[in-house]
Write a protein that holds these residues in place. Structure first.
Motif, PDB file in Angstrom:
ATOM      1  N   GLY A 119       0.809  -1.220   0.000  1.00  0.00           N
ATOM      2  CA  GLY A 119       0.000   0.000   0.000  1.00  0.00           C
ATOM      3  C   GLY A 119       0.837   1.262   0.000  1.00  0.00           C
ATOM      4  N   TYR A 120       2.152   1.112   0.195  1.00  0.00           N
ATOM      5  CA  TYR A 120       3.035   2.283   0.211  1.00  0.00           C
ATOM      6  C   TYR A 120       3.891   2.364  -1.062  1.00  0.00           C
ATOM      7  CZ  TYR A 120       1.927   3.049   5.129  1.00  0.00           C
ATOM      8  OH  TYR A 120       1.272   3.307   6.313  1.00  0.00           O
ATOM      9  N   GLU A 121       3.550   1.576  -2.057  1.00  0.00           N
ATOM     10  CA  GLU A 121       4.358   1.541  -3.274  1.00  0.00           C
ATOM     11  C   GLU A 121       4.503   2.924  -3.919  1.00  0.00           C
ATOM     12  OE1 GLU A 121       2.488  -2.495  -2.704  1.00  0.00           O
ATOM     13  OE2 GLU A 121       1.813  -0.400  -2.626  1.00  0.00           O
ATOM     14  N   SER A 122       3.447   3.724  -3.880  1.00  0.00           N
ATOM     15  CA  SER A 122       3.466   5.039  -4.529  1.00  0.00           C
ATOM     16  C   SER A 122       3.794   6.178  -3.572  1.00  0.00           C
ATOM     17  CB  SER A 122       2.110   5.307  -5.203  1.00  0.00           C
ATOM     18  OG  SER A 122       1.847   4.342  -6.202  1.00  0.00           O
ATOM     19  N   ALA A 123       4.063   5.827  -2.306  1.00  0.00           N
ATOM     20  CA  ALA A 123       4.434   6.849  -1.322  1.00  0.00           C
ATOM     21  C   ALA A 123       5.883   7.279  -1.540  1.00  0.00           C
ATOM     22  CB  ALA A 123       4.253   6.310   0.089  1.00  0.00           C
ATOM     23  N   TYR A 124       6.254   8.386  -0.891  1.00  0.00           N
ATOM     24  CA  TYR A 124       7.626   8.881  -0.969  1.00  0.00           C
ATOM     25  C   TYR A 124       8.296   8.737   0.402  1.00  0.00           C
ATOM     26  CZ  TYR A 124       6.570  10.632  -5.604  1.00  0.00           C
ATOM     27  OH  TYR A 124       6.233  10.696  -6.930  1.00  0.00           O
ATOM     28  N   PRO A 125       9.631   8.708   0.453  1.00  0.00           N
ATOM     29  CA  PRO A 125      10.335   8.480   1.724  1.00  0.00           C
ATOM     30  C   PRO A 125       9.895   9.405   2.857  1.00  0.00           C
ATOM     31  CG  PRO A 125      11.881   8.295  -0.080  1.00  0.00           C
ATOM     32  CD  PRO A 125      10.577   8.743  -0.687  1.00  0.00           C
ATOM     33  N   GLY A 130      10.864   5.898  10.411  1.00  0.00           N
ATOM     34  CA  GLY A 130      12.254   5.441  10.333  1.00  0.00           C
ATOM     35  C   GLY A 130      12.365   3.951  10.088  1.00  0.00           C
ATOM     36  N   GLY A 131      11.551   3.164  10.808  1.00  0.00           N
ATOM     37  CA  GLY A 131      11.591   1.714  10.649  1.00  0.00           C
ATOM     38  C   GLY A 131      11.149   1.277   9.269  1.00  0.00           C
ATOM     39  N   MET A 132      10.139   1.948   8.726  1.00  0.00           N
ATOM     40  CA  MET A 132       9.650   1.606   7.383  1.00  0.00           C
ATOM     41  C   MET A 132      10.707   1.937   6.327  1.00  0.00           C
ATOM     42  SD  MET A 132       5.745   2.984   7.854  1.00  0.00           S
ATOM     43  CE  MET A 132       5.049   2.439   6.294  1.00  0.00           C
ATOM     44  N   LYS A 133      11.418   3.046   6.523  1.00  0.00           N
ATOM     45  CA  LYS A 133      12.492   3.393   5.586  1.00  0.00           C
ATOM     46  C   LYS A 133      13.593   2.334   5.612  1.00  0.00           C
ATOM     47  CE  LYS A 133      11.839   8.408   6.025  1.00  0.00           C
ATOM     48  NZ  LYS A 133      12.430   9.657   6.557  1.00  0.00           N
ATOM     49  N   GLN A 134      13.919   1.828   6.820  1.00  0.00           N
ATOM     50  CA  GLN A 134      14.957   0.807   6.925  1.00  0.00           C
ATOM     51  C   GLN A 134      14.526  -0.480   6.231  1.00  0.00           C
ATOM     52  OE1 GLN A 134      17.506   2.576   7.487  1.00  0.00           O
ATOM     53  NE2 GLN A 134      18.411   1.451   9.153  1.00  0.00           N
ATOM     54  N   ARG A 135      13.242  -0.830   6.353  1.00  0.00           N
ATOM     55  CA  ARG A 135      12.743  -2.020   5.657  1.00  0.00           C
ATOM     56  C   ARG A 135      12.870  -1.859   4.150  1.00  0.00           C
ATOM     57  NH1 ARG A 135       7.231  -2.184   8.986  1.00  0.00           N
ATOM     58  NH2 ARG A 135       8.100  -2.591  11.039  1.00  0.00           N
ATOM     59  N   ALA A 136      12.495  -0.678   3.669  1.00  0.00           N
ATOM     60  CA  ALA A 136      12.609  -0.420   2.230  1.00  0.00           C
ATOM     61  C   ALA A 136      14.062  -0.517   1.772  1.00  0.00           C
ATOM     62  CB  ALA A 136      12.045   0.955   1.906  1.00  0.00           C
ATOM     63  N   SER A 137      14.974   0.005   2.585  1.00  0.00           N
ATOM     64  CA  SER A 137      16.397  -0.034   2.243  1.00  0.00           C
ATOM     65  C   SER A 137      16.910  -1.468   2.188  1.00  0.00           C
ATOM     66  CB  SER A 137      17.194   0.788   3.268  1.00  0.00           C
ATOM     67  OG  SER A 137      18.563   0.823   2.926  1.00  0.00           O
ATOM     68  N   PHE A 138      16.448  -2.300   3.141  1.00  0.00           N
ATOM     69  CA  PHE A 138      16.910  -3.693   3.138  1.00  0.00           C
ATOM     70  C   PHE A 138      16.327  -4.465   1.959  1.00  0.00           C
ATOM     71  CE2 PHE A 138      16.679  -8.155   4.682  1.00  0.00           C
ATOM     72  CZ  PHE A 138      18.043  -8.377   4.691  1.00  0.00           C
TER      73      PHE A 138
END
Length: 245
Positions: A119-125, A130-138
């Protein structure tokens, strides 16, 4: 054959010796953590593996190929998520694969769902925690084609509870995809909870002071960290590190 093999590596900056005669390996689908005193050269070691610096001496092999001084051979996740603010989350997680010409949107969406980012595919950083950004980075690291992922204290900026949740999430994702991981951390509990082996570096110039094979079976539960055996291991590694503080 080890996925990663480092042989007698040495690196100096000017007259200061940072790493000297350091050797280690990471096997196929193994999770290895590096602990060491502050300033002992842990990040420098990652930069050497990634080809950002040339060593004065020694060699680095990945999957049997010499990669000493070569860039692009590993997937690297730094302390900050380093997401590009003008790209959507989906486009961010696909960046490494896209550069390698292997963009796979369907797999990325499946992995984002597993990471709680559906559901966050079209969202921006800027719209993510913070935790969600780290998941995306991994996920970006996992989608990159390189066989080794180097993680440089990826959870150090998170609060204690978010950090624990990220540790559990990382372990569940890793156990599913089984990539080789070299993980730098200052946190002994984190290293014990996640790792197959822990490598303790000396003060600089850094070399491998001691190596510990962690006996805890997988999958691991949070309750493990309260057991007597876990606390005894923590004490042993703490005393090893204390020699160089």
């Amino acid at each position: 054959m080890a996925k990663l093999s480092i042989e007698q590596l040495s690196k100096s900056f000017g007259s200061e010796s940072i790493i000297k005669d350091l050797s280690l390996h990471v096997d196929e689908a193994e999770f290895v953590s590096i602990l060491g005193p502050s300033g002992s050269g842990k990040s420098t070691l990652f930069h050497l593996i990634g080809g950002l610096y040339p060593p004065e001496k020694g060699d680095i092999y990945l999957d049997g190929q010499r990669i000493t001084g070569k860039r692009g051979a590993i997937s690297y996740m730094p302390q900050s998520p380093s997401l590009l603010p003008w790209r959507t989350i989906l486009d961010n997680v696909l960046l490494g694969a896209e550069i390698a010409g292997k963009r796979d949107t369907e797999t990325a969406r499946v992995m984002m769902d597993k990471a709680g980012l559906g559901g966050y595919e079209s969202a921006y950083p800027s719209q993510l925690s913070g935790g969600m950004k780290q998941r995306a980075s991994f996920i970006r690291s996992l989608l990159s084609p390189q066989s080794l992922i180097c993680l440089d204290e990826p959870f150090s900026a998170l609060d204690e509870f978010t950090r624990l949740e990220m540790q559990k999430w990382l372990m569940s994702i890793w156990e599913h995809y089984k990539r080789s991981i070299l993980f730098v951390t200052h946190n002994i509990e984190e290293a014990l909870f996640l790792s197959d082996r822990i490598i303790v570096l000396s003060n600089k110039p850094a070399y491998v002071q001691r190596e510990f094979k962690i006996p805890f079976k997988r999958p691991r539960e949070e309750s493990l960290m309260l057991t007597h055996e876990f606390l005894e291991w923590k004490k042993t590694i703490y005393n090893e590190l204390r020699e160089f503080s």
